[in-house]
Design an enzyme around this catalytic site. Structure first.
Site, PDB file in Angstrom:
ATOM      1  N   ARG A   1      13.286  -3.572   5.014  1.00 27.88           N
ATOM      2  CA  ARG A   1      13.466  -2.178   4.605  1.00 27.88           C
ATOM      3  C   ARG A   1      12.597  -1.798   3.404  1.00 27.88           C
ATOM      4  O   ARG A   1      11.910  -0.770   3.414  1.00 27.88           O
ATOM      5  CB  ARG A   1      14.936  -1.906   4.244  1.00 27.88           C
ATOM      6  N   THR A   2      12.668  -2.593   2.357  1.00 31.38           N
ATOM      7  CA  THR A   2      11.983  -2.204   1.126  1.00 31.38           C
ATOM      8  C   THR A   2      10.477  -2.124   1.359  1.00 31.38           C
ATOM      9  O   THR A   2       9.824  -1.142   1.014  1.00 31.38           O
ATOM     10  CB  THR A   2      12.296  -3.215   0.001  1.00 31.38           C
TER      11      THR A   2
ATOM     12  N   LYS B   1      -1.867 -22.051  -2.946  1.00 35.12           N
ATOM     13  CA  LYS B   1      -2.750 -23.005  -3.639  1.00 35.12           C
ATOM     14  C   LYS B   1      -2.332 -23.216  -5.082  1.00 35.12           C
ATOM     15  O   LYS B   1      -3.027 -23.884  -5.835  1.00 35.12           O
ATOM     16  CB  LYS B   1      -4.194 -22.485  -3.605  1.00 35.12           C
TER      17      LYS B   1
ATOM     18  N   ARG C   1       7.991  -7.982  -5.195  1.00 37.47           N
ATOM     19  CA  ARG C   1       9.255  -8.712  -4.995  1.00 37.47           C
ATOM     20  C   ARG C   1       8.979 -10.179  -5.218  1.00 37.47           C
ATOM     21  O   ARG C   1       7.995 -10.732  -4.702  1.00 37.47           O
ATOM     22  CB  ARG C   1       9.810  -8.506  -3.589  1.00 37.47           C
TER      23      ARG C   1
ATOM     24  N   HIS D   1      17.018  -4.467  -8.790  1.00 40.28           N
ATOM     25  CA  HIS D   1      16.380  -3.843  -7.630  1.00 40.28           C
ATOM     26  C   HIS D   1      16.492  -2.330  -7.819  1.00 40.28           C
ATOM     27  O   HIS D   1      17.222  -1.644  -7.108  1.00 40.28           O
ATOM     28  CB  HIS D   1      17.086  -4.309  -6.346  1.00 40.28           C
TER      29      HIS D   1
END
Lengths: 301, 155
Positions: free
Chosen positions: A53-54, A82, A103, A131
């Protein structure tokens, strides 16, 4: 500009929230008016954890404003694999994009990233931290449903690790809201959030049992209790079962109770609830687009 | 003046700093928080659990040849809020520094939250905001109230 970065909901005043929600309302009413607003602009998407969703709603928001996205892709396919640090990653992608949506599994990741770049950082979830963009769409949905003052709001489930809960609780301190936190003892709000709510003078109560408070609620915000939080499978099932919403539980609910959920849900809201007038969680998810369009409109130069 | 007599258990210094009225048992943490481990060559004298009229038991730290700065004193306040700091020159006290709690300490403490971004391999120093009763990570917001000295960052 409205804000240099959006890192936590704590940085939002009542006026800040209203600015975003008002703008989101205008955009929802007349999307044509902002077409082309981000013409030629690019939004950098850095998702170090899975998201549906986000991430998709930010991408939708950018494109509906006439902008584009550059997506880091999965961690497996990036230089993070890496061993590149987050500080280096954001400094590189800052050169490609006009704002970064981040995120990350570590708490405080967005705050740290904001110290290394000049473009706006938007926190799209930092571990069990915050959030804030979810909170803005939650508040938009609550305001559409019941206004934002004179409310009694229940917040239930995993309050300890739930970043959507932490941000929502912070933001609600700006409004005349009684907050009722419902969870098992082991998943109570963390000390840091309780400290902030106390400092803000918030009207807060904690409960282990929903039934005592359910008849008084205007909104019930349900979150998922995650299996991995419990070492014992049986304990998980016993506890998760106690915090599940179905038709039987709703027999005692006020008629106009709005049930919200940041999604994804597993089985904490029974499918039979979807067909009732209580269910607002799909509408809530859809509101992610106008709210994130409003944010990008306000934050991108 | 029993306290003066007790202080004589640790020899006088000519030039340097005397940190007095440290809570009993905290002297080694005081050295740790100041990054003094003997490798700098300073002469360091410790008195631990010295009887004190004011504190019951106190520790005293004397560092020869080093004058603490006000910012070092600020950091000390986290674990030794009652400490008094005397700067010594030619055996005389030339300055008394007050311990004041800073608003923020940088690079001194390590965040105990293993999911904090400062615990990842990032080029960033720890930052803690100082609360009335504890400290708080400026990144993950974890609050530490008890045993702050246990969270000293490795030097």
């Amino acid at each position: 500009m409205w804000k240099d970065h959006l890192l936590t909901a704590k940085q939002l005043s009542r006026g800040d929230v209203e600015t975003v929600l008002d703008r989101a309302g205008e955009i929802a009413a007349d999307p044509e008016a902002v077409r082309g607003r981000l013409d030629g602009r690019l939004l950098g998407l850095l998702f170090f954890e899975p998201s549906t969703r986000t991430k998709m709603s930010f991408e939708t928001a950018a494109k509906r404003l006439g902008g584009g996205v550059v997506d880091m892709g999965s961690v497996e396919s990036s230089s993070v694999k890496k061993g590149e640090s987050l500080a280096d990653t954001v400094r590189v992608i800052e050169g490609y994009a006009d704002a970064l949506v981040l995120r990350h599994p570590s708490q405080g990741a967005a705050t740290m990233a904001s110290e290394f770049v000049d473009v706006p950082i938007i926190n799209a979830g930092d571990g069990a931290g915050h959030h804030p963009t979810q909170t803005l769409l939650d508040l938009y949905t609550i305001r559409e449903t019941a206004g934002l003052d004179g409310l009694s709001i229940g917040i239930m489930g995993d309050l300890k690790y739930g970043r959507t809960v932490h941000s929502l609780a912070h933001a609600l301190t700006n409004f005349d809201v009684h907050q009722h936190f419902v969870s098992p003892e082991s998943l109570r709000l963390p000390r840091s959030v309780r400290y902030d709510l106390h400092q803000a003078g918030a009207n807060v109560r904690e409960h282990e049992d929903l039934s005592a408070v359910l008849p008084t609620l205007d909104v019930l915000y349900v979150t998922r209790i995650q299996r991995e939080r419990f070492p014992d499978e049986n304990e998980y099932h016993a506890i998760a079962g106690e915090y599940r919403i179905d038709a039987d539980v709703l027999a005692d609910a006020p008629e106009d109770l709005a049930i919200m959920h940041p999604l994804p849900r597993v089985d904490e809201i029974a499918p039979e609830v979807d067909e009732t007038a209580h269910a607002r969680y799909f509408e809530q998810a859809h509101n992610g687009v106008p709210v994130r369009m409003a944010l990008l409109d306000l934050m991108l130069p | 003046m029993t306290e003066t007599n007790h202080e004589l258990r640790v020899s006088k210094i000519r030039n340097g700093t005397v940190i007095d009225h440290v809570a009993g048992g905290q002297a080694l943490n005081v050295l740790a928080i100041l990054g003094i481990d003997g490798s700098g060559g300073e002469t360091v004298s410790l008195g631990m659990n010295v009887p004190s009229d004011r504190l019951g038991r106190k520790d005293v730290v004397k560092v020869e040849g080093r004058e603490l700065s006000q910012s070092e004193v600020a950091v000390l306040s986290l674990i030794a809020p009652d400490a008094t700091i005397n700067i010594i020159r030619e055996y005389e006290v030339v300055e008394k520094l007050r311990v004041e709690r800073p608003d923020r300490v940088v690079g001194v403490l390590a965040c105990p939250n293993r999911n904090c971004i400062t615990a990842a391999d990032e080029p960033v120093e720890s930052k803690f905001d100082v609360l009335e009763n504890g400290v708080r990570c400026a990144y993950c917001e974890t609050i530490v109230r008890e045993s702050i000295a246990e969270h000293l960052a490795a030097n």
